[in-house]
Design an enzyme around this catalytic site. Structure first.
Site, PDB file in Angstrom:
ATOM      1  N   TYR A  78      10.837  -8.851 -76.802  1.00  0.00           N
ATOM      2  CA  TYR A  78      11.320 -10.090 -76.198  1.00  0.00           C
ATOM      3  C   TYR A  78      12.445 -10.641 -77.063  1.00  0.00           C
ATOM      4  O   TYR A  78      12.332 -10.621 -78.295  1.00  0.00           O
ATOM      5  CB  TYR A  78      10.148 -11.090 -76.120  1.00  0.00           C
ATOM      6  CG  TYR A  78      10.367 -12.220 -75.142  1.00  0.00           C
ATOM      7  CD1 TYR A  78      10.481 -11.963 -73.778  1.00  0.00           C
ATOM      8  CD2 TYR A  78      10.470 -13.531 -75.577  1.00  0.00           C
ATOM      9  CE1 TYR A  78      10.689 -12.997 -72.873  1.00  0.00           C
ATOM     10  CE2 TYR A  78      10.669 -14.574 -74.678  1.00  0.00           C
ATOM     11  CZ  TYR A  78      10.779 -14.295 -73.327  1.00  0.00           C
ATOM     12  OH  TYR A  78      10.986 -15.317 -72.440  1.00  0.00           O
ATOM     13  N   ASN A 163       6.143 -21.701 -66.098  1.00  0.00           N
ATOM     14  CA  ASN A 163       6.280 -21.195 -64.722  1.00  0.00           C
ATOM     15  C   ASN A 163       6.698 -22.253 -63.697  1.00  0.00           C
ATOM     16  O   ASN A 163       7.677 -22.039 -62.977  1.00  0.00           O
ATOM     17  CB  ASN A 163       4.996 -20.455 -64.319  1.00  0.00           C
ATOM     18  CG  ASN A 163       4.790 -19.232 -65.205  1.00  0.00           C
ATOM     19  OD1 ASN A 163       5.753 -18.569 -65.562  1.00  0.00           O
ATOM     20  ND2 ASN A 163       3.564 -18.950 -65.585  1.00  0.00           N
ATOM     21  N   SER A 190       2.566 -14.253 -58.349  1.00  0.00           N
ATOM     22  CA  SER A 190       2.609 -14.596 -59.784  1.00  0.00           C
ATOM     23  C   SER A 190       2.533 -16.118 -59.918  1.00  0.00           C
ATOM     24  O   SER A 190       2.675 -16.849 -58.926  1.00  0.00           O
ATOM     25  CB  SER A 190       3.925 -14.094 -60.394  1.00  0.00           C
ATOM     26  OG  SER A 190       5.000 -14.831 -59.854  1.00  0.00           O
TER      27      SER A 190
HETATM   28  N1  LIG Z   1      13.125 -15.888 -67.030  1.00  0.00           N
HETATM   29  C1  LIG Z   1      12.249 -16.837 -67.265  1.00  0.00           C
HETATM   30  O1  LIG Z   1      12.558 -17.903 -67.788  1.00  0.00           O
HETATM   31  C2  LIG Z   1      10.832 -16.618 -66.876  1.00  0.00           C
HETATM   32  C3  LIG Z   1       9.906 -17.674 -66.879  1.00  0.00           C
HETATM   33  C4  LIG Z   1       8.605 -17.426 -66.447  1.00  0.00           C
HETATM   34  C5  LIG Z   1       8.242 -16.145 -66.075  1.00  0.00           C
HETATM   35  N2  LIG Z   1       9.157 -15.151 -66.140  1.00  0.00           N
HETATM   36  C6  LIG Z   1       8.841 -13.783 -65.718  1.00  0.00           C
HETATM   37  O2  LIG Z   1       8.355 -13.851 -64.403  1.00  0.00           O
HETATM   38  C7  LIG Z   1       7.433 -12.815 -64.196  1.00  0.00           C
HETATM   39  C8  LIG Z   1       6.143 -13.439 -63.655  1.00  0.00           C
HETATM   40  O3  LIG Z   1       5.577 -14.253 -64.675  1.00  0.00           O
HETATM   41  P1  LIG Z   1       4.210 -15.039 -64.409  1.00  0.00           P
HETATM   42  O4  LIG Z   1       3.776 -15.680 -65.659  1.00  0.00           O
HETATM   43  O5  LIG Z   1       4.381 -15.863 -63.201  1.00  0.00           O
HETATM   44  O6  LIG Z   1       3.289 -13.784 -64.083  1.00  0.00           O
HETATM   45  P2  LIG Z   1       1.763 -13.650 -63.743  1.00  0.00           P
HETATM   46  O7  LIG Z   1       1.229 -14.904 -63.145  1.00  0.00           O
HETATM   47  O8  LIG Z   1       1.093 -13.083 -64.943  1.00  0.00           O
HETATM   48  O9  LIG Z   1       1.811 -12.548 -62.605  1.00  0.00           O
HETATM   49  C9  LIG Z   1       2.358 -11.279 -62.814  1.00  0.00           C
HETATM   50  C10 LIG Z   1       3.057 -10.841 -61.543  1.00  0.00           C
HETATM   51  O10 LIG Z   1       3.708  -9.604 -61.764  1.00  0.00           O
HETATM   52  C11 LIG Z   1       3.323  -8.677 -60.735  1.00  0.00           C
HETATM   53  N3  LIG Z   1       3.339  -7.334 -61.303  1.00  0.00           N
HETATM   54  C12 LIG Z   1       2.653  -6.896 -62.386  1.00  0.00           C
HETATM   55  N4  LIG Z   1       2.968  -5.592 -62.619  1.00  0.00           N
HETATM   56  C13 LIG Z   1       3.855  -5.239 -61.658  1.00  0.00           C
HETATM   57  C14 LIG Z   1       4.551  -4.027 -61.350  1.00  0.00           C
HETATM   58  N5  LIG Z   1       4.400  -2.936 -62.083  1.00  0.00           N
HETATM   59  N6  LIG Z   1       5.380  -4.026 -60.284  1.00  0.00           N
HETATM   60  C15 LIG Z   1       5.550  -5.125 -59.524  1.00  0.00           C
HETATM   61  N7  LIG Z   1       4.933  -6.295 -59.772  1.00  0.00           N
HETATM   62  C16 LIG Z   1       4.081  -6.350 -60.820  1.00  0.00           C
HETATM   63  C17 LIG Z   1       1.947  -9.139 -60.332  1.00  0.00           C
HETATM   64  O11 LIG Z   1       1.685  -8.675 -59.047  1.00  0.00           O
HETATM   65  P3  LIG Z   1       0.395  -7.755 -58.687  1.00  0.00           P
HETATM   66  O12 LIG Z   1      -0.692  -8.712 -58.327  1.00  0.00           O
HETATM   67  O13 LIG Z   1       0.895  -6.951 -57.571  1.00  0.00           O
HETATM   68  O14 LIG Z   1       0.088  -6.982 -59.938  1.00  0.00           O
HETATM   69  C18 LIG Z   1       2.126 -10.659 -60.359  1.00  0.00           C
HETATM   70  O15 LIG Z   1       2.779 -11.086 -59.208  1.00  0.00           O
HETATM   71  C19 LIG Z   1       7.292 -12.104 -65.517  1.00  0.00           C
HETATM   72  O16 LIG Z   1       8.187 -11.016 -65.530  1.00  0.00           O
HETATM   73  C20 LIG Z   1       7.733 -13.131 -66.516  1.00  0.00           C
HETATM   74  O17 LIG Z   1       8.209 -12.580 -67.719  1.00  0.00           O
HETATM   75  C21 LIG Z   1      10.430 -15.355 -66.512  1.00  0.00           C
END
Ligand SMILES: NC(=O)c1ccc[n+]([C@@H]2O[C@H](COP(=O)([O-])OP(=O)(O)OC[C@H]3O[C@@H](n4cnc5c(N)ncnc54)[C@H](OP(=O)(O)O)[C@@H]3O)[C@@H](O)[C@H]2O)c1
Length: 371
Positions: A78, A163, A190
């Site tokens: 990260y 989030n 997510s």
């Molecule tokens: N850029 C930013 O500022 C920021 C901020 C917050 C979050 N994020 C990113 O947003 C994403 C979601 O975060 P979150 O905290 O909301 O996640 P979360 O609640 O832990 O949920 C994870 C999500 O990823 C999906 N997933 C897991 N493995 C996968 C794969 N191999 N292919 C496709 N989908 C997959 C899951 O779907 P399934 O149920 O199908 O497994 C679920 O929808 C992460 O990548 C996180 O790093 C970025």
């Protein structure tokens, strides 16, 4: 001869009471001293809470989630690297405390501290703080005070700053969305996806929500519709002719939100309206996003990235407060509910297992440590 009048004796007593050099509170923390597989590098560490000073506050953590970025951070994958530091004068190893997000309660404040008082609930002012621990001492500027409320749960507050804030910014900052406009997103189950669904519903915006197919897809579809999703489709339906016609009929989205990458992210981009905005904020499939040139040339779609940590670093506390107050107000009014979550027991092995599981997919919601 030293003479103390009553007033100075009271002041001296307060100083002795508040600023002793040692604290009798023990901090338990999940820490790491180098990067690697979470279950191998994370370890339990106990140390005395640093003493209060006139400029610092002491907080007790109430709840902290395990987010995908926390796992990537422990792996060393990260961009935001946590500070490795001596947590205790008896330590000879520098550690970083895991976790970036959480809610804590203020238990003591130094005499020079303003704007924060005992009993306040706070979130971290910046990412990288280290929230998988029971207590912390730090300058008041490390924390942001939340509005007082009884009607918002600790789970909601602990999972607020990453989030829901990411969803809020992405819906507000890339294109002006009017009531009835469509947004399309993948990873819709997510925590960010659930936030997008609820904010969009509260603001009169419609959502097309893409999730990975699974045996119990109807249950997931139902859950997301209960939250306010307008339509839910699976990633394997995304590229079909029928889906293309359906989306044209509903209304082509002005905004696409991608946290997955790979083939389904490319398919999702094809559904945007001309001049649409496509924001990538995650890469859960760990596959690159490839884009047909026609989307850029003929449809004039713009592609962006978004990172909440960068937004927080480049905006002031007042701007963050406006967003947080609005989110908490939506929570109080029942327009924004807790994310689906499971409790992680605050012991070394359960937390390590939960962190390892953190990015494996098909999970049962956000994993949250309750202290
Ligand atoms: N850029 C930013 O500022 C920021 C901020 C917050 C979050 N994020 C990113 O947003 C994403 C979601 O975060 P979150 O905290 O909301 O996640 P979360 O609640 O832990 O949920 C994870 C999500 O990823 C999906 N997933 C897991 N493995 C996968 C794969 N191999 N292919 C496709 N989908 C997959 C899951 O779907 P399934 O149920 O199908 O497994 C679920 O929808 C992460 O990548 C996180 O790093 C970025």
């Amino acid at each position: 001869m030293v003479f103390f009048n009553t007033k100075s004796t009271i002041i001296l007593n307060r100083i002795i009471r508040a600023y002793t050099t040692t604290s009798n509170i023990t901090v338990d923390a999940l820490v790491y001293s180098n990067y690697g597989k979470p279950s191998e590098v994370l370890k339990w560490h106990s140390y005395p809470l640093p003493a209060l000073t006139p400029e610092t506050v002491q907080v007790k953590f109430l709840a902290s989630p395990i987010n995908p970025a926390d796992v990537n951070q422990v792996q060393g994958a990260y961009p935001l690297k946590p500070p490795f530091q001596l947590l205790n004068e008896k330590d000879d190893i520098k550690y970083a405390v895991g976790g970036n997000e959480g809610v804590a309660q203020v238990i003591a404040t130094g005499d020079k501290v303003k704007g924060i008082k005992v009993g306040d609930q706070v979130i971290m002012a910046k990412a990288g703080y280290g929230t998988w621990r029971t207590y912390a001492t730090g300058p008041a500027s490390d924390f942001q005070v939340l509005p007082m409320t009884d009607s918002v749960s600790n789970i909601q507050l602990a999972t607020l700053s990453v989030n829901p804030c990411t969803a809020y910014r992405m819906l507000k900052d890339f294109v002006k969305l009017n009531k009835g406009d469509y947004v399309i997103q993948n990873g819709a189950n997510s925590a960010v996806g659930q936030s997008v669904i609820q904010l969009a519903k509260a603001w009169g915006i419609k959502t097309i929500n893409v999730v990975r197919n699974r045996p119990d897809i109807d249950a997931l579809r139902n859950e997301l519709e209960q939250l306010g999703a307008t339509h839910v489709i699976t990633d394997d339906e995304l590229g079909s002719f029928e889906t293309k016609s359906l989306i044209k009929e509903w209304g082509q989205p002005k905004l696409g939100l991608n946290c997955v990458g790979g083939k389904s992210a490319t398919e999702m981009a094809r559904h945007l309206s001309a001049n649409g905005q496509y924001v990538t904020y995650g890469a859960m499939a760990r596959a690159p996003l490839s884009l047909p040139a026609s989307l850029l040339i003929f449809k004039n779609i713009s592609f962006h990235g978004f990172w909440m940590s960068r937004w927080t670093d480049t905006h002031n506390m007042e701007e963050r407060k406006i967003m947080i107050d609005e989110l908490i107000d939506l929570m109080k009014r029942g327009h924004f509910v807790e994310p689906k979550w499971t409790q992680v027991e605050w012991k070394e092995e359960p937390v390590k297992a939960a962190v390892d599981q953190g990015i494996q997919g098909y999970g049962s919601g956000k994993q949250v440590i309750l202290f």
